[in-house]
Design an enzyme around this catalytic site. Structure first.
Site, mmCIF file in Angstrom:
data_model
loop_
_atom_site.group_PDB
_atom_site.id
_atom_site.type_symbol
_atom_site.label_atom_id
_atom_site.label_comp_id
_atom_site.label_asym_id
_atom_site.label_seq_id
_atom_site.Cartn_x
_atom_site.Cartn_y
_atom_site.Cartn_z
ATOM 1 C CG ASP A 1 -2.036 1.126 1.407
ATOM 2 O OD1 ASP A 1 -2.317 1.630 0.292
ATOM 3 O OD2 ASP A 1 -2.359 1.335 2.503
ATOM 4 C CG ASP B 1 -8.242 4.252 0.354
ATOM 5 O OD1 ASP B 1 -8.229 3.195 0.296
ATOM 6 O OD2 ASP B 1 -7.573 5.151 0.711
ATOM 7 C CD GLU C 1 -0.089 5.268 -3.916
ATOM 8 O OE1 GLU C 1 0.420 5.601 -2.975
ATOM 9 O OE2 GLU C 1 -0.772 4.430 -4.100
HETATM 10 O O1 MIG Z 1 -5.687 5.369 4.275
HETATM 11 O O2 MIG Z 1 -3.742 1.067 5.602
HETATM 12 O O3 MIG Z 1 -5.777 2.172 0.334
HETATM 13 O O4 MIG Z 1 -7.024 0.030 1.837
HETATM 14 O O5 MIG Z 1 -6.709 -0.001 4.563
HETATM 15 C C1 MIG Z 1 -4.500 5.172 4.383
HETATM 16 C C2 MIG Z 1 -4.824 1.781 5.858
HETATM 17 C C3 MIG Z 1 -3.620 3.991 4.272
HETATM 18 C C4 MIG Z 1 -4.813 2.992 2.346
HETATM 19 C C5 MIG Z 1 -5.428 1.840 1.536
HETATM 20 C C6 MIG Z 1 -6.564 1.181 2.449
HETATM 21 C C7 MIG Z 1 -6.018 0.802 3.952
HETATM 22 C C8 MIG Z 1 -5.209 1.941 4.483
HETATM 23 N N1 MIG Z 1 -4.267 2.430 3.485
#
Ligand code: MIG
Length: 785
Positions: free
Chosen positions: A407, A484, A410
């Site tokens: 995650d 998200d 980017e």
């Molecule tokens: O919201 O790790 O897209 O699936 O649950 C910031 C926490 C960080 C974004 C991800 C989301 C995940 C969340 N992350």
């Protein structure tokens, strides 16, 4: 903040869309042939052309020097030797392969590419290649009235991208994923054009911030980048499937995933303790709801330090993972790129001591704020760093973990620009360059490091990787979830064109957070979303902190029963889905696809957003709005059987179909077949039963398909341990022929035979199995051996 007020539309902010401020490439001054490449020197720059295959042409323009052909992070094939002809014709150079015809006009340089039937694929008229002094490069192509555009990776909005303008710059967008929200997490600078039923593709292999504009002008589209070379490939098609094969020939295909990764995943930000995870797992088993994976979001870590566990919340992760494994459940933890600045934390120590973090040119480490606070970011552009990061995953594999969730890659940073400073220098395996150039491949290279590391550590087992960010070629390493989204019906609706366009962009293994991530879901939405999720290639229910819990049982028995039925259905369809995943791994064709991929001549499919196909013979028309139990369903040519009722519907027209909350309209094309199994229990998913359901066709119908199976978790299939049947179903007036045309592979599955169930057989029809008439049509079987 002012961006959200009228300040955003100040008169000074008017953009020049005319292109007049660009410098044209100019006239061709000389052409030199080097091996099979054509090097053009023009008034204002340099252009190289070469054929990669009969159907793939690469064109590269560099304003200041001879193009560099070795910069790609996405393409890992070299041009193959092909024969082509070349001749001069009225001052233009004509190049011709078996599949492509290229015409280079010289004053000024304008390129036209046609296919073998002289159909125009790309054409430049008043405008061609150009650039600006600030380094921006751009090319325009003529757009025809009948053009439809698809692909572009992960974009919100509808299936057909004509009339849209897109930007590629991997971005963490928590909110709001509106039709205008762009860019999102993935950058796939590639599209397919459908023109009068024939398709061709363009892959613009540039990792800077890129733009695609099919909106500003009526008879031209353009693509551009903030820097680098104008480096693109023209893919001849001419069928949408051929374009995808060509694109994935260049950028690679998804490795065959382990079967468990194709099952149902349950996630939540976050399941915060061992006790909570155990209770969750027990719930699935007690209720007999299938589940293959439970995800651990950021709370499992010690202070959000990657490669650690919080031993208060998770006192014994090794035991937890082993116990869950006994229950038929795997654990997939999240891993973010940010490494907490903490001199007592071994990963940070190693990162600094090994010089593994991204730095400014002056030598200082770049720090950004993410979950753990001030953090450093591994420089995944460097082989040494990828290796280090990959090896660190032994921390997880030693505990029995086989899958990772990447995650924030980017990379997301909590600041105004949402990411790393674009001036950071990446080491980039000996060709140091800026984050401005490599931003869009940061996630791809993290994926490469993680996937390859996991593969090494797992010693013969297939890893699973899920990623949020990526670039063209991401399919080689990871499945992609669409980030998200929210628990809105609009986001359920939008997920279909998004998944279809990702599929058309080479990413076959993809899906949205079922039920919606942010905002509170509700039972009706969750049920309808689970019905769709049962067939999206990637199937995960995930929700955010402080939102309503949305596990399948959270809203009472009535809803639970329906969701259970659909999640079980996912497993009943597994042999069919696995065969389609196999196909995707071989040819790049998506599992879930738009109807036009199968019916490219049918205009009514060109912007059909609320129906999808699974493979070439199954059509889903889910209900995507609240309170709705009837919907119009367009069926393409042929006849289609509504799976639940066995009723047949005529194609080439729409029907009003009724579907109570418990039902999702699913059609199987008449004259075709699917492979299924039954659901037994979560511990015994690889069931001992297979059945081929054949829907008898009309006289003259012929259908062929490939059934594929293997052990589902190792690489034994690479050595021949697989089962592959080429099956043909032929319908005649007085007989149905079911024939295995060919068998391949040595795999001995746990089932010894495949039952055949014939649907819609007429009393006057016999069944001919592998050439032999069979008397008892209730007891039809094919032996595996
Ligand atoms: O919201 O790790 O897209 O699936 O649950 C910031 C926490 C960080 C974004 C991800 C989301 C995940 C969340 N992350």
């Amino acid at each position: 903040m002012l961006e959200d007020t009228s300040f955003a539309i100040l008169p000074e902010n008017k953009q020049d869309t005319t292109g007049n401020h660009y410098l044209d490439i100019g006239n061709v001054l000389s052409i030199e042939k080097q091996q099979d490449m054509f090097q053009l020197t023009c008034t204002n720059g340099f252009v190289t052309l070469c054929f990669y295959t009969e159907s793939i042409l690469r064109i590269v323009m560099n304003p200041t020097s001879q193009p560099d052909l070795n910069l790609s992070n996405a393409v890992n094939v070299k041009p193959v030797d092909i024969s082509f002809s070349e001749k001069d014709y009225e001052g233009a150079l004509l190049l011709k392969t078996k599949k492509l015809e290229v015409k280079l006009e010289k004053k000024p340089l304008r390129i036209t590419v046609k296919d073998e039937n002289s159909r125009v694929l790309v054409e430049e008229q008043e405008r061609g290649m150009a650039y600006q002094n600030n380094g921006e490069i751009r090319v325009w192509k003529q757009m025809e009235e009948s053009d439809h555009f698809y692909g572009f990776g992960e974009k919100s909005g509808f299936l057909d991208k004509r009339g849209e303008k897109y930007e590629m710059w991997n971005t963490d967008v928590y909110a709001p994923h509106n039709p205008e929200t762009d860019p999102l997490y993935e950058s796939i600078p590639y599209f397919m054009t459908l023109r009068n039923g024939k398709a061709h593709g363009i892959f613009f292999d540039n990792t800077f911030r890129t733009f695609f504009d099919m909106k500003s002008e009526t008879d031209r589209y353009s693509f551009s980048a903030e820097g680098g070379q104008l480096d693109y490939y023209v893919l001849a098609g001419a069928d949408p499937k051929n374009v995808l094969e060509q694109y994935t020939y260049l950028t690679g295909r998804m490795p065959l995933p382990p079967k468990w990764a194709i099952g149902y995943h349950q996630s939540r930000y976050s399941y915060e303790s061992e006790a909570e995870v155990r209770e969750l797992a027990a719930n699935f088993l007690e209720r007999d709801i299938p589940v293959d994976v439970i995800h651990l979001d950021i709370h499992y870590m010690n202070g959000y330090r990657v490669f650690t566990f919080d031993r208060d919340r998770f006192p014994n992760p090794e035991k937890l993972i082993a116990d869950l494994r006994e229950m038929g459940i795997r654990v997939v933890p999240i891993v973010d790129p940010g490494v907490k600045q903490d001199s007592a934390y071994p990963i940070y120590q190693e990162g600094v001591q090994g010089d593994n973090f991204c730095k400014y040119i002056e030598g200082d480490i770049y720090f950004g704020d993410v979950w753990p606070g001030k953090s450093a970011f591994p420089d995944f552009t460097e082989e040494k760093v990828r290796k280090w990061w990959g090896e660190k995953h032994a921390f997880y594999t030693d505990m029995g973990i086989e899958g990772i969730w990447n995650d924030m890659n980017e990379p997301a940073v909590f600041n105004e620009t949402k990411t790393m400073d674009t001036s950071v220098m990446h080491r980039n395996d000996g060709r140091p360059t800026t984050h401005k150039e490599l931003h869009n491949v940061y996630g791809l290279l993290m994926g490469k490091a993680t996937y390859e590391g996991m593969k090494d550590q797992l010693q013969g087992k297939r890893p699973f990787l899920l990623t949020r960010a990526g670039y063209s070629g991401v399919q080689r390493y990871a499945a992609v979830w669409t980030g998200d989204n929210r628990s809105f019906w609009e986001h359920l609706q939008m997920s279909l064109p998004m998944v279809m366009n990702l599929g058309l962009s080479g990413v076959a293994f993809t899906g949205p957070d079922v039920g919606g991530f942010a905002h509170d879901t509700n039972p009706e939405l969750l049920v309808r979303w689970t019905q769709v999720g049962a067939f999206t290639p990637y199937f995960r229910n995930h929700s955010a902190l402080n939102t309503t819990y949305q596990e399948p049982w959270q809203f009472g028995e009535k809803y639970e029963a329906i969701m259970k039925k659909y999640i079980q259905m996912r497993y009943e369809w597994m042999p069919q889905l696995y065969s389609l995943f196999f196909e995707a791994s071989q040819s790049g064709l998506p599992v879930m696809r738009p109807l036009f991929m199968e019916y490219p001549d049918d205009e009514r499919t060109y912007n059909l957003n609320d129906e999808v196909m699974i493979g070439d013979n199954v059509l889903l028309a889910p209900i995507l709005s609240p309170g709705v139990t009837d919907r119009a369903v367009y069926l393409p040519e042929g006849e289609w059987m509504l799976w639940e009722t066995g009723e047949f519907y005529e194609g080439n027209r729409s029907h009003l179909i009724h579907a109570e909350l418990a039902d999702m309209p699913l059609f199987v094309k008449k004259g075709t077949a699917i492979m299924q199994t039954n659901w037994i229990s979560n511990q015994e998913k690889e069931t001992k039963q297979r059945s081929m359901k054949v829907v008898a066709g009309n006289p003259g119908d012929v259908y062929s398909f490939t059934y594929y199976d293997d052990d589902g978790e190792t690489y034994a299939y690479e050595k021949g341990d697989y089962l592959k049947w080429y099956i043909e179903i032929k319908s005649e007036k007085d007989a149905i022929h079911v024939t295995i045309l060919d068998k391949e592979g040595n795999y001995l599955p746990p089932y010894k035979e495949v039952n055949i169930v014939l649907i819609g057989l007429k009393p006057s029809q016999n069944v001919i199995l592998n050439g032999k008439m069979t008397e008892d049509t209730q007891q039809l079987k094919l032996n595996v051996l």
